[in-house]
Design a protein around this motif. Structure first.
Motif, mmCIF file in Angstrom:
data_model
loop_
_atom_site.group_PDB
_atom_site.id
_atom_site.type_symbol
_atom_site.label_atom_id
_atom_site.label_comp_id
_atom_site.label_asym_id
_atom_site.label_seq_id
_atom_site.Cartn_x
_atom_site.Cartn_y
_atom_site.Cartn_z
ATOM 1 N N VAL A 141 33.532 -6.443 -33.317
ATOM 2 C CA VAL A 141 33.390 -7.825 -33.777
ATOM 3 C C VAL A 141 34.632 -8.254 -34.552
ATOM 4 O O VAL A 141 35.131 -9.377 -34.397
ATOM 5 C CB VAL A 141 32.126 -7.984 -34.641
ATOM 6 C CG1 VAL A 141 32.022 -9.409 -35.182
ATOM 7 C CG2 VAL A 141 30.883 -7.640 -33.839
ATOM 8 N N ILE A 142 35.152 -7.369 -35.390
ATOM 9 C CA ILE A 142 36.366 -7.675 -36.161
ATOM 10 C C ILE A 142 37.547 -7.937 -35.226
ATOM 11 O O ILE A 142 38.327 -8.877 -35.427
ATOM 12 C CB ILE A 142 36.684 -6.530 -37.143
ATOM 13 C CG1 ILE A 142 35.613 -6.463 -38.236
ATOM 14 C CG2 ILE A 142 38.060 -6.721 -37.769
ATOM 15 C CD1 ILE A 142 35.749 -5.272 -39.151
ATOM 16 N N TYR A 146 39.722 -11.347 -34.783
ATOM 17 C CA TYR A 146 41.184 -11.348 -34.886
ATOM 18 C C TYR A 146 41.804 -12.060 -33.681
ATOM 19 O O TYR A 146 42.691 -12.911 -33.832
ATOM 20 C CB TYR A 146 41.693 -9.913 -34.974
ATOM 21 C CG TYR A 146 43.200 -9.792 -34.982
ATOM 22 C CD1 TYR A 146 43.918 -9.951 -36.164
ATOM 23 C CD2 TYR A 146 43.892 -9.524 -33.800
ATOM 24 C CE1 TYR A 146 45.316 -9.847 -36.162
ATOM 25 C CE2 TYR A 146 45.279 -9.422 -33.798
ATOM 26 C CZ TYR A 146 45.982 -9.579 -34.984
ATOM 27 O OH TYR A 146 47.346 -9.487 -34.974
ATOM 28 N N LEU A 147 41.341 -11.723 -32.484
ATOM 29 C CA LEU A 147 41.871 -12.346 -31.278
ATOM 30 C C LEU A 147 41.565 -13.838 -31.240
ATOM 31 O O LEU A 147 42.419 -14.656 -30.851
ATOM 32 C CB LEU A 147 41.288 -11.656 -30.038
ATOM 33 C CG LEU A 147 41.678 -10.186 -29.837
ATOM 34 C CD1 LEU A 147 40.940 -9.593 -28.649
ATOM 35 C CD2 LEU A 147 43.190 -10.050 -29.636
ATOM 36 N N VAL A 156 35.901 -23.355 -32.147
ATOM 37 C CA VAL A 156 35.133 -23.769 -30.972
ATOM 38 C C VAL A 156 34.254 -22.625 -30.469
ATOM 39 O O VAL A 156 33.092 -22.818 -30.110
ATOM 40 C CB VAL A 156 36.088 -24.252 -29.854
ATOM 41 C CG1 VAL A 156 35.301 -24.591 -28.600
ATOM 42 C CG2 VAL A 156 36.884 -25.448 -30.326
ATOM 43 N N ILE A 157 34.814 -21.395 -30.468
ATOM 44 C CA ILE A 157 34.103 -20.245 -29.915
ATOM 45 C C ILE A 157 32.919 -19.843 -30.783
ATOM 46 O O ILE A 157 31.830 -19.571 -30.284
ATOM 47 C CB ILE A 157 35.083 -19.065 -29.745
ATOM 48 C CG1 ILE A 157 36.145 -19.409 -28.702
ATOM 49 C CG2 ILE A 157 34.333 -17.795 -29.335
ATOM 50 C CD1 ILE A 157 37.213 -18.363 -28.555
ATOM 51 N N PHE A 158 33.106 -19.772 -32.105
ATOM 52 C CA PHE A 158 32.064 -19.287 -32.997
ATOM 53 C C PHE A 158 31.360 -20.406 -33.763
ATOM 54 O O PHE A 158 30.730 -20.165 -34.788
ATOM 55 C CB PHE A 158 32.666 -18.294 -34.000
ATOM 56 C CG PHE A 158 33.132 -17.015 -33.369
ATOM 57 C CD1 PHE A 158 32.221 -16.054 -32.972
ATOM 58 C CD2 PHE A 158 34.475 -16.777 -33.158
ATOM 59 C CE1 PHE A 158 32.647 -14.868 -32.388
ATOM 60 C CE2 PHE A 158 34.917 -15.597 -32.581
ATOM 61 C CZ PHE A 158 34.003 -14.639 -32.186
#
Length: 308
Positions: A141-142, A146-147, A156-158
């Motif tokens: 997850v980390i 980072y990416l 937008v993603i999260f």
């Protein structure tokens, strides 16, 4: 397979889990008594603790009986049932998708690992399976954070505001159970590798793809069905961690708040937990696992009859 025996064992396990969950959640965490001297400790012993424990249990079951509800939450106008209906469907979407994807892709990954066990592609097969099983989930997850932070539009993603907000948590939840299924499938295929009927199939000129599809995979699927509840437990445990770390507005994130994590100014204090809400979500998780257990029993019964 003795269906009656399995049903009895499953019923007993559910009842035991329910009792253990209620006793654990209602366990006193903030004692409201203080014993200052040795004499007082010898005189009172553990009585105040057990009195508080008894009061917690009595109040909870009395409220359930009288109000037909598991209780209220830190929000005065919101009941446990309302919070469950608000958050659990979001988590159930992640759980269902991760469960289906992990089984489907894990099955293909396991076949790939088996087919390339002696080739140069073994690093992409068993090597990656071992790697993702060895790396802790929170580390994955980390890395994803980072990416996303440096190379992708993280907001937008999260974000919970988009209709596809379930996509990123689903992908992260899927990784470990997919590798677990791949390991199960590969191990099952390897276990049958030296069997007489496998050697006979190869002797007849069948290619490895034909042997896997026509002979080995059927028995491997039977082994996989027996592990369906375990796979679901792995998915749910991953979901709890991923939702908490990503901030996804689901049951996993909300249950951490109910347990006292991520405190805000609303509520009765950092020491309080929303016991009814924890029990409510626990019942939902148990019901989900129970359904998978029932599906497992049905599938094993049908497959056993076909095998007979």
């Amino acid at each position: 397979m003795n269906i009656k025996k399995e049903t009895f064992k499953l019923t007993a396990s559910v009842i035991a889990a329910l009792i253990f969950m209620v006793l654990l959640v209602l366990f006193p965490r903030t004692p409201n008594f203080q014993l200052t001297t040795t004499v007082e400790m010898q005189e009172f012993g553990m009585m105040p603790f057990f009195q508080e424990y008894k009061a917690n249990l009595t109040n909870f079951f009395t409220h359930v009986k009288e109000h037909k509800s598991l209780g209220g939450t830190r929000f005065s106008q919101t009941t446990v049932e309302q919070e469950v209906m608000r958050y659990y469907p979001k988590s159930l979407l992640v759980i269902a998708l991760a469960f289906i994807i992990s089984i489907t892709l894990g099955l293909y990954k396991g076949i790939f690992d088996y087919k390339n066990k002696h080739s140069k592609k073994n690093f992409l097969g068993n090597g990656t399976t071992w790697l993702f099983q060895a790396i802790p989930d929170f580390f994955v997850v980390i890395i994803a954070f980072y990416l996303a932070f440096y190379y992708l539009p993280m907001g937008v993603i999260f974000s919970n505001k988009n209709w596809y907000s379930f996509a990123a948590p689903t992908i992260l939840v899927t990784i470990y159970p997919m590798m677990y299924v791949a390991r199960l499938t590969s191990a099952s295929l390897l276990h049958q590798d030296g069997s007489d009927y496998i050697r006979t199939a190869f002797a007849k000129g069948n290619k490895i793809k034909q042997v896997i599809k026509g002979h080995i995979l059927k028995n491997s699927l039977l082994d996989l069905v027996g592990h369906l509840p375990t796979i679901m437990i792995v998915v749910i445990s991953n979901m709890l961690m991923v939702e908490y770390l990503t901030g996804y507005a689901g049951a996993g994130n909300r249950i951490f708040i109910a347990l006292g994590g991520r405190q805000n100014n609303i509520g009765n204090g950092a020491g309080d937990i929303e016991a009814g809400l924890v029990i409510g979500f626990g019942l939902c998780f148990m019901a989900t696992i129970l359904i998978v257990h029932i599906v497992k029993l049905i599938l094993l019964t049908r497959l056993s009859h076909k095998g007979a």
